[in-house]
Design a protein around this motif. Structure first.
Motif, PDB file in Angstrom:
ATOM      1  N   SER A   1       0.831  -1.202   0.000  1.00 36.89           N
ATOM      2  CA  SER A   1       0.000   0.000   0.000  1.00 36.89           C
ATOM      3  C   SER A   1       0.866   1.252   0.000  1.00 36.89           C
ATOM      4  O   SER A   1       0.599   2.218  -0.726  1.00 36.89           O
TER       5      SER A   1
ATOM      6  N   LYS B   1      -9.485 -10.377   2.788  1.00 36.67           N
ATOM      7  CA  LYS B   1     -10.183  -9.158   2.374  1.00 36.67           C
ATOM      8  C   LYS B   1     -10.100  -8.088   3.451  1.00 36.67           C
ATOM      9  O   LYS B   1      -9.929  -6.885   3.152  1.00 36.67           O
TER      10      LYS B   1
ATOM     11  N   GLU C   1      -8.619  -4.311   3.011  1.00 37.31           N
ATOM     12  CA  GLU C   1      -9.415  -3.121   3.310  1.00 37.31           C
ATOM     13  C   GLU C   1      -8.759  -2.263   4.384  1.00 37.31           C
ATOM     14  O   GLU C   1      -8.862  -1.030   4.353  1.00 37.31           O
ATOM     15  N   ARG C   2      -8.075  -2.911   5.338  1.00 36.49           N
ATOM     16  CA  ARG C   2      -7.425  -2.155   6.409  1.00 36.49           C
ATOM     17  C   ARG C   2      -6.371  -1.201   5.841  1.00 36.49           C
ATOM     18  O   ARG C   2      -6.221  -0.064   6.291  1.00 36.49           O
TER      19      ARG C   2
ATOM     20  N   ARG D   1      -6.204  -0.409   2.493  1.00 31.39           N
ATOM     21  CA  ARG D   1      -6.732   0.207   1.270  1.00 31.39           C
ATOM     22  C   ARG D   1      -5.877  -0.149   0.053  1.00 31.39           C
ATOM     23  O   ARG D   1      -5.494   0.713  -0.742  1.00 31.39           O
TER      24      ARG D   1
ATOM     25  N   ASP E   1      -5.552  -2.289  -3.464  1.00 33.58           N
ATOM     26  CA  ASP E   1      -6.312  -2.938  -4.526  1.00 33.58           C
ATOM     27  C   ASP E   1      -6.008  -4.443  -4.500  1.00 33.58           C
ATOM     28  O   ASP E   1      -4.837  -4.837  -4.568  1.00 33.58           O
TER      29      ASP E   1
END
Length: 764
Positions: free
Chosen positions: A585, A615, A619-620, A622, A624
């Protein structure tokens, strides 16, 4: 020099007197206490079916059956009615008539007089006398018909002894009843009423369905042709279950007691019977057992099987000729000897290599006489490759040649053989071990010749000189030393006792790994991956590293493999995943699209919550999902249930890329590629490193790239360490390369620095 085979249990000049004495003694006790009564009776019932025959037809049953009860009335009938039956039978002129009924008590005088008159008017009438009876016993005080009846008729005993199953196997020829010797019904019907001493065995091979039978009511009412009774032995008895005079007829079911007397009479009429008892069968078994130990061992199963068959089948012919024999004590002896020999053989087989006949490592562990001697372990490194093409006889020859060489110039008395080319033995204290092992190794420079073919033998040795531990532990140490010698390119090596000091730490490695993750000792390194068409670093693989505060860096091959094989991989995997996604990220935010690969053990696919956990991590931070690649390892752990494939599909559905790691080393089949929903194939480094020197590896890499592209999948080649290898991969249209020539595993800071300064530079 010759080597000893595994020691035997009852050969080598020793006759098993103790075993025979115990077995014969138990068999004698078995016979004396009648322990085999139940199986004996069941076996005889089977033989009776084999020998089944019809009755002579000379004895006719006049049945006091249900039909008679309905026509005349419930039993007991008025004696005037019974007198009619006596008269009607007498009018048919039978040879004799016997009544399996005891008239022990007085009824109405008129009725009793009618029966007495009928008995007086008819000759050759036999009335029943009954001694006290019961299971397994008979006494001489009993019940007989009233004097007014038996003064006109002969008395016959109907007393029997029955066993636990309500079966009658033996009949007394006669019994003393109230001071008189009374012949049995069977003796009277067989014309042997003068012989009232002793007993005989009832032969139940007679088929009861062939006994001529008429209903007593039909006789009284004149519905029976008198010729059916004329000249016959007529016996009247109960054939109705309501009258409770019922016995089990072995192998045929429950019948009235009168049938026992009929079959007993048929037995005597057939001819003289001889009950031989159980001694003959036991003598046959003893003779067979003695023969077993006097002949060759290979013949023992045949002798014991033939003896058992003789004991089981022989009595069929004997009983057909009136000779009865009990076989269970003899069978018991055969079974005891067979069981002991089978157990010993099984135990011995567990101590012997089935191909060579040499004692195996289990025998080595029990070799107490060799406990204090130095141990040498030898491992033939190419044993599996050589023997995989051989027959059993060729493998035996190959092993014999190895063992002969191991015994040259030493005092070795016994060589032990394990699996996969492992051998072990002990030598005398004071032997110059170094010179001895060096000389042995020199002998194996010459190839072995087996059935016309030559085979090179690659061998290493390990030595354990004595540490006071068990034979199993000592040999294990010697074998470890041999393996270390092989990995280090040495001919032989001593066992290093210092390794034992680290044994406790190795055993607690997994527990320490969990603590190391929590304490920050485990960190993540990143190895860059090069996009070959563009020459840019397009991603990295996240790799776990452990720096122990005392041991220093721990090899990933040690702690990762241990965690994976012992189902302790989940915590380590999610630690690496969390760090790798966070790093990806960060790189994507600073430098644009950048892929991150994380190893995923197939053992984790059993967790249905895995896609949701992955997932949540994405998401934690962010990230893709398309920027994350999960490299599937330990594919052999995947099940055939379909649950693992479903888990991979769900991971793919959330956008994560799936890669097949180390392609070419495991389940690398077209069916496997079709089954796994992978977007990427990673060629194992062993093929990439050797493709310049090995044409088959070159073909493997080239065909894999072509196959993957035809399936629409990306190809990553790992282990790229030279410019020549990278040039070959570019020529083969490989997509991505990973290896030391591109970059070694580094920290996140090092990776970011590399990307920032060389993002667009092509590696030359």
């Amino acid at each position: 020099m010759p080597f000893k085979k595994a020691a035997t249990t009852d050969t080598e000049g020793k006759f098993p007197f103790k075993l025979l004495a115990w077995a014969i003694g138990l068999s004698l006790l078995f016979g004396l206490i009648g322990a085999g009564e139940y199986p004996e009776d069941r076996l005889r019932s089977v033989r009776n079916h084999v020998n089944e025959r019809p009755v002579s037809g000379d004895i006719v049953l006049v049945a006091l059956d249900e039909k008679s009860s309905q026509a005349i009335g419930r039993w007991p009938w008025p004696r005037s009615r019974y007198a009619q039956l006596v008269e009607k039978i007498g009018q048919a002129k039978p040879k004799m008539q016997l009544h399996d009924v005891v008239f022990a008590e007085a009824s109405e005088p008129k009725e009793d007089q009618a029966l007495a008159a009928a008995l007086q008017n008819n000759d050759h009438v036999v009335l029943a006398a009954l001694a006290k009876e019961g299971a397994f016993e008979l006494v001489g005080e009993g019940t007989q018909s009233m004097p007014m009846f038996y003064r006109h008729a002969q008395m016959g005993s109907i007393a029997v002894v029955y066993n636990y199953a309500n079966e009658v196997w033996q009949i007394e020829r006669g019994l003393p009843v109230n001071g008189r010797q009374i012949p049995s019904f069977a003796s009277i019907m067989a014309g042997q009423g003068d012989n009232t001493r002793g007993s005989f065995r009832v032969d139940y091979a007679f088929d009861l369905k062939t006994v001529p039978k008429v209903s007593a009511s039909d006789v009284i009412e004149g519905k029976i042709d008198p010729s059916r009774l004329a000249g016959k032995i007529v016996i009247v008895g109960s054939d109705a279950w309501r009258q409770y005079d019922q016995f089990m007829i072995p192998g045929q079911g429950k019948f009235g007691g009168v049938y026992v007397h009929i079959i007993a009479a048929e037995t005597l009429m057939k001819g003289q019977q001889h009950d031989l008892g159980w001694i003959p069968s036991l003598l046959v078994a003893i003779a067979a057992v003695l023969l077993c130990f006097l002949w060759q061992r290979a013949n023992r199963p045949l002798i014991l099987s033939a003896t058992a068959a003789l004991l089981l089948l022989g009595p069929i012919a004997l009983e057909a000729n009136g000779l009865f024999v009990d076989i269970t004590p003899g069978l018991f002896l055969v079974c005891v000897i067979s069981g002991v020999l089978g157990w010993r053989h099984s135990k011995q087989r567990g101590l012997v290599n089935p191909v060579s006949g040499l004692p195996n490592l289990n025998a080595f562990k029990r070799a107490r006489d060799e406990r204090d001697r130095p141990i040498i372990a030898a491992r033939v490194l190419n044993f599996a490759q050589v023997t995989s093409t051989m027959s059993a006889s060729a493998e035996r020859d190959f092993v014999e040649q190895i063992v002969k060489r191991l015994g040259v110039g030493s005092q070795v008395t016994r060589v032990y053989q394990g699996d996969d080319g492992i051998f072990g033995w002990t030598i005398d204290q004071g032997t110059s071990i170094g010179h001895h092992v060096e000389a042995l190794h020199a002998l194996f420079r010459s190839p072995a010749r087996v059935q016309g073919d030559r085979y090179d033998i690659a061998i290493t040795f390990g030595v354990e000189v004595g540490s006071g531990r068990s034979m199993a532990n000592r040999f294990g140490s010697a074998l470890v030393a041999a393996d270390e010698a092989a990995s280090e390119g040495l001919k032989w090596k001593y066992h290093d006792p210092e390794r034992l000091r680290d044994a406790g730490w190795r055993l607690s490695l997994l527990a320490q790994l969990d603590d190391a993750i929590d304490n920050g000792e485990v960190w993540v390194a990143y190895q860059p991956q090069l996009d070959l068409p563009t020459g840019t670093v397009r991603g990295a693989e996240a790799l776990a590293r452990w720096t122990h505060p005392e041991k220093g860096p721990i090899s990933p091959s040690e702690f990762v493999a241990a965690a994976e094989h012992h189902d302790r991989i989940e915590k380590l995997t999610f630690f690496v995943l969390d760090a790798a996604v966070a790093a990806a990220s960060k790189v994507n935010q600073r430098h644009g699209e950048f892929d991150m690969a994380v190893n995923l053990s197939a053992r984790l696919l059993h967790d249905k919550r895995l896609p949701m956990k992955v997932k949540a991590v994405l998401e934690r931070y962010r990230l893709d999902p398309a920027r994350l690649t999960l490299e599937l390892t330990e594919t052999a752990a995947m099940t055939e249930s379909g649950a693992d494939i479903d888990c991979l599909v769900r991971l793919r559905d959330i956008g994560v890329r799936i890669s097949i790691d180390d392609y070419g080393t495991g389940l690398s089949t077209l069916e496997y590629l079709k089954k796994i929903p992978a977007t990427e194939i990673k060629i194992d480094q062993s093929f990439v490193k050797s493709m310049r020197d090995n044409r088959s590896d070159m073909v493997m890499v080239q065909s894999t790239i072509a196959l993957a592209h035809s399936l629409g999948r990306t190809v990553v080649a790992e282990g790229v360490e030279t410019h020549e290898a990278m040039d070959l991969l570019v020529a083969m249209n490989c997509d991505v390369a990973q290896g030391f020539i591109i970059g070694r595993p580094t920290s996140l800071e090092g990776l970011i620095k590399r990307i920032g300064t060389n993002r667009s530079r092509v590696v030359a």
